[in-house]
Design a protein around this motif. Structure first.
Motif, PDB file in Angstrom:
ATOM      1  N   THR A  19       3.177   5.955  -2.806  1.00 51.43           N
ATOM      2  CA  THR A  19       4.399   6.781  -3.019  1.00 51.43           C
ATOM      3  C   THR A  19       4.415   6.958  -4.587  1.00 51.43           C
ATOM      4  O   THR A  19       5.259   7.598  -5.169  1.00 51.43           O
ATOM      5  CB  THR A  19       5.833   5.943  -2.674  1.00 51.43           C
ATOM      6  OG1 THR A  19       5.600   5.696  -1.286  1.00 51.43           O
ATOM      7  CG2 THR A  19       7.033   6.541  -2.945  1.00 51.43           C
ATOM      8  N   GLY A  20       3.955   5.776  -5.229  1.00 45.85           N
ATOM      9  CA  GLY A  20       4.014   5.817  -6.709  1.00 45.85           C
ATOM     10  C   GLY A  20       3.126   6.928  -7.468  1.00 45.85           C
ATOM     11  O   GLY A  20       3.037   6.910  -8.732  1.00 45.85           O
ATOM     12  N   GLY A  21       2.202   7.288  -6.564  1.00 43.23           N
ATOM     13  CA  GLY A  21       1.316   8.504  -6.994  1.00 43.23           C
ATOM     14  C   GLY A  21      -0.006   8.217  -6.937  1.00 43.23           C
ATOM     15  O   GLY A  21      -1.175   8.950  -7.470  1.00 43.23           O
ATOM     16  N   ALA A  22      -0.568   6.893  -6.248  1.00 43.20           N
ATOM     17  CA  ALA A  22      -1.955   6.585  -6.300  1.00 43.20           C
ATOM     18  C   ALA A  22      -2.387   7.321  -5.144  1.00 43.20           C
ATOM     19  O   ALA A  22      -1.747   7.670  -4.190  1.00 43.20           O
ATOM     20  CB  ALA A  22      -2.141   4.950  -6.112  1.00 43.20           C
ATOM     21  N   ARG A  23      -3.994   7.705  -5.522  1.00 46.59           N
ATOM     22  CA  ARG A  23      -4.583   8.183  -4.222  1.00 46.59           C
ATOM     23  C   ARG A  23      -5.217   7.201  -3.496  1.00 46.59           C
ATOM     24  O   ARG A  23      -5.545   6.187  -4.003  1.00 46.59           O
ATOM     25  CB  ARG A  23      -5.538   9.137  -4.849  1.00 46.59           C
ATOM     26  CG  ARG A  23      -5.133  10.415  -5.553  1.00 46.59           C
ATOM     27  CD  ARG A  23      -6.277  11.327  -5.980  1.00 46.59           C
ATOM     28  NE  ARG A  23      -7.447  10.380  -6.677  1.00 46.59           N
ATOM     29  CZ  ARG A  23      -8.775  10.954  -6.867  1.00 46.59           C
ATOM     30  NH1 ARG A  23      -8.774  12.199  -6.466  1.00 46.59           N
ATOM     31  NH2 ARG A  23      -9.443  10.257  -7.549  1.00 46.59           N
ATOM     32  N   LEU A  55       0.725  -1.074  -0.075  1.00 48.16           N
ATOM     33  CA  LEU A  55       0.008   0.059   0.146  1.00 48.16           C
ATOM     34  C   LEU A  55       0.796   1.139  -0.141  1.00 48.16           C
ATOM     35  O   LEU A  55       0.568   2.101  -0.719  1.00 48.16           O
ATOM     36  CB  LEU A  55      -0.922  -0.172   1.276  1.00 48.16           C
ATOM     37  CG  LEU A  55      -1.767   1.234   1.331  1.00 48.16           C
ATOM     38  CD1 LEU A  55      -2.512   1.457   0.125  1.00 48.16           C
ATOM     39  CD2 LEU A  55      -2.523   1.183   2.804  1.00 48.16           C
ATOM     40  N   ALA A  56       1.993   1.172   0.732  1.00 47.36           N
ATOM     41  CA  ALA A  56       2.870   2.256   0.983  1.00 47.36           C
ATOM     42  C   ALA A  56       3.638   2.460  -0.502  1.00 47.36           C
ATOM     43  O   ALA A  56       3.602   3.715  -0.838  1.00 47.36           O
ATOM     44  CB  ALA A  56       3.890   2.062   1.985  1.00 47.36           C
ATOM     45  N   GLN A  57       3.706   1.562  -1.170  1.00 47.74           N
ATOM     46  CA  GLN A  57       4.303   1.629  -2.499  1.00 47.74           C
ATOM     47  C   GLN A  57       3.606   1.989  -3.390  1.00 47.74           C
ATOM     48  O   GLN A  57       4.000   2.964  -4.333  1.00 47.74           O
ATOM     49  CB  GLN A  57       5.065   0.136  -2.865  1.00 47.74           C
ATOM     50  CG  GLN A  57       6.321  -0.463  -2.089  1.00 47.74           C
ATOM     51  CD  GLN A  57       6.607  -1.736  -2.551  1.00 47.74           C
ATOM     52  OE1 GLN A  57       6.029  -2.151  -3.618  1.00 47.74           O
ATOM     53  NE2 GLN A  57       7.332  -2.216  -1.889  1.00 47.74           N
TER      54      GLN A  57
END
Length: 222
Positions: A110-114, A105-107
């Motif tokens: 961090t990758g731009g997902a809301r 989830l953190a990744q």
């Protein structure tokens, strides 16, 4: 054996401690896994560099799994922690699966997902992160303080469940079937009272103007 003889044997590749050698080979495999997944919370079936590191990590997390002797066990634990400080989630009070889903989830974030976009069906590395997030929100109050702190850092809060509003009792008879029946009962009772000068007893059946019968006594008793 002299030091010179030992050095000559080591140049030929002799391994003095096969247990440590096997650990070093598996450690190299888990480093490769971490570079790809960002966590050592691997599922049991996970592999890396042709090694079953998922099962191996499961084994070494068990009591005594790091080997005999506190010095060896401590050294191996430090080597694993250098790869991933959370390599043994049970030491924190949660499961390997929880640690893996939290990491993924953190990744995603961090990758731009809301956060609102991470719904059931959104996956990473084959894991349904969206479904895991829904479970975390639902069970937020059951998690320990550190789990809640880590989720809060990602913006995950306790799910607010909608309260069911109890239906209010109807106090005024409407034009439906219940209202018509009530009005018919009043009419029958009024007819009986006008004729007899009193309210009907339980067994009274009043004949209405349209020829129908009304169990007025039972009605008023109820």
């Amino acid at each position: 054996m002299s030091g010179e003889h030992a050095a000559e044997l080591e140049e030929l590749g002799i391994v003095w401690d096969t247990a440590d050698a096997a650990f070093a080979e598996n450690l190299a495999a888990v480093r490769a896994y971490f570079e790809l997944h960002g966590t050592l919370a691997a599922p049991r079936h996970a592999t890396a560099l042709d090694r079953a590191i998922g099962q191996w990590l499961t084994n070494i997390r068990r009591p005594g799994g790091l080997g005999k002797g506190p010095e060896r066990a401590g050294r191996r634990a430090r080597e694993l922690a250098a790869v991933d400080p959370d390599w043994n989630p049970r030491g924190h009070g949660w499961t390997v699966d929880w640690q893996r889903h939290h990491t993924y989830l953190a990744q995603l974030l961090t990758g731009g997902a809301r956060l609102d976009d991470v719904v059931p069906g959104v996956t990473l590395h084959g894991e349904d992160v969206g479904r895991g997030l829904a479970t975390q929100r639902r069970d937020f109050s059951k998690l320990n303080e550190e789990q809640q702190r880590r989720l809060d850092k990602l913006g995950v809060k306790n799910a607010v469940r909608a309260r069911k509003t109890p239906a209010k009792a109807t106090t005024k008879a409407g034009p439906g079937t219940g209202g018509r029946a009530f009005q018919k009962g009043l009419e029958a009772m009024a007819q009986y009272a006008a004729r007899e000068g009193r309210l009907p007893g339980r067994g009274v059946v009043q004949v209405m103007a349209d020829g129908s019968e009304h169990r007025t006594g039972i009605r008023i008793a109820n």
